[in-house]
Design a protein around this motif. Structure first.
Motif, short mmCIF file in Angstrom:
data_model
loop_
_atom_site.label_atom_id
_atom_site.label_comp_id
_atom_site.label_asym_id
_atom_site.label_seq_id
_atom_site.Cartn_x
_atom_site.Cartn_y
_atom_site.Cartn_z
N TYR A 30 0.86 -1.18 0.00
CA TYR A 30 0.00 0.00 0.00
C TYR A 30 0.90 1.23 0.00
CZ TYR A 30 -3.62 -3.32 1.39
OH TYR A 30 -4.48 -4.38 1.44
N GLU A 34 -1.98 6.20 0.54
CA GLU A 34 -3.14 5.37 0.82
C GLU A 34 -3.25 5.06 2.30
OE1 GLU A 34 -5.17 1.39 -1.19
OE2 GLU A 34 -3.05 1.86 -1.55
N MET A 197 -2.83 -4.09 6.33
CA MET A 197 -2.62 -2.65 6.22
C MET A 197 -1.90 -2.09 7.44
SD MET A 197 -5.91 -1.11 4.16
CE MET A 197 -4.99 0.33 3.61
#
Length: 243
Positions: A30, A34, A197
């Motif tokens: 990522y 983002e 994430m």
């Protein structure tokens, strides 16, 4: 203008997430933007605003809850950096105007609100939810509304029994000794996406993020404060959501 993809019809794909295979957590890359809420993720669901997998799992959960007379309603999904910055700076201005020192204002804000660039809502994996079928008044995101005689107690009880089947976990629990943000019985995270994430996010370095992204009060973010914020507000969460 940020891109939004709103899918208005329910997906035909059934999702059974009773257990999440380890392979689901393979960590994609990522970008910095983002991860801090300045990217342009593809979002699904009008009024929902989640990444595709999280949206599909949410729809399955919502449809199953409806069979029990519950209407799971998202009151907050994806929030970008600039939205979070507006929340932060509005509170900072109000608290300092009311006489709090900058340090006191920051401490009060981070009882419930994150520093811009550090919100899990930036990832489009997290949701704040209530029961839209219940009768209620005033601020909906209050813990006592989810317990006792509160209007959202039936939803909370259903979630306690079922939410992990869909891959969602409460983020800020009422576990004794947990520090950081206060208990939020309305805030859930879609683990199959938010775990990788968070893994990528940790690599960025919290200090780099909150010093590079200028926000009100940033000059008072000492090294000691940043270390404490990282350990307590970012990482002292439900262990099921830790990489």
């Amino acid at each position: 203008m940020k891109r939004r993809t709103f899918i208005k019809s329910a997906t035909a794909t059934a999702i059974a997430l009773g257990t999440v295979p380890a392979g689901v957590f393979a960590s994609p890359r990522y970008s910095y933007d983002e991860l801090i809420g300045k990217g342009d993720p593809e979002l699904f669901g009008e009024g929902i605003n989640l990444r595709r997998k999280a949206w599909e799992a949410f729809l399955k959960m919502k449809n199953d809850a409806a069979k029990e007379g519950l209407d799971i309603k998202i009151v907050s999904g994806y929030r970008d950096f600039y939205h979070q910055k507006r929340i932060w700076e509005r509170k900072y201005e109000r608290y300092t105007r009311d006489g709090l020192t900058p340090e006191q204002a920051i401490a009060k804000i981070i009882e419930y609100s994150t520093i811009p660039g550090t919100s899990r809502h930036h990832w489009a994996t997290d949701i704040d939810i209530i029961d839209g079928a219940a009768s209620y008044s005033g601020d909906v995101l209050e813990a006592d509304k989810f317990h006792g005689d509160g209007p959202f107690r039936p939803l909370k009880e259903w979630l306690d029994e079922n939410v992990t089947k869909y891959g969602f976990y409460m983020v800020y629990t009422d576990k004794p000794g947990r520090k950081g943000f206060k208990y939020e019985p309305w805030h859930y995270s879609y683990a199959p996406v938010s775990i990788p994430m968070l893994r990528e996010y940790e690599k960025l370095g919290i200090k780099k993020i909150i010093t590079a992204e200028k926000v009100a009060g940033a000059s008072h973010f000492t090294d000691a404060f940043i270390a404490k914020y990282k350990n307590e507000n970012v990482l002292d969460i439900n262990p099921e959501l830790i990489p």
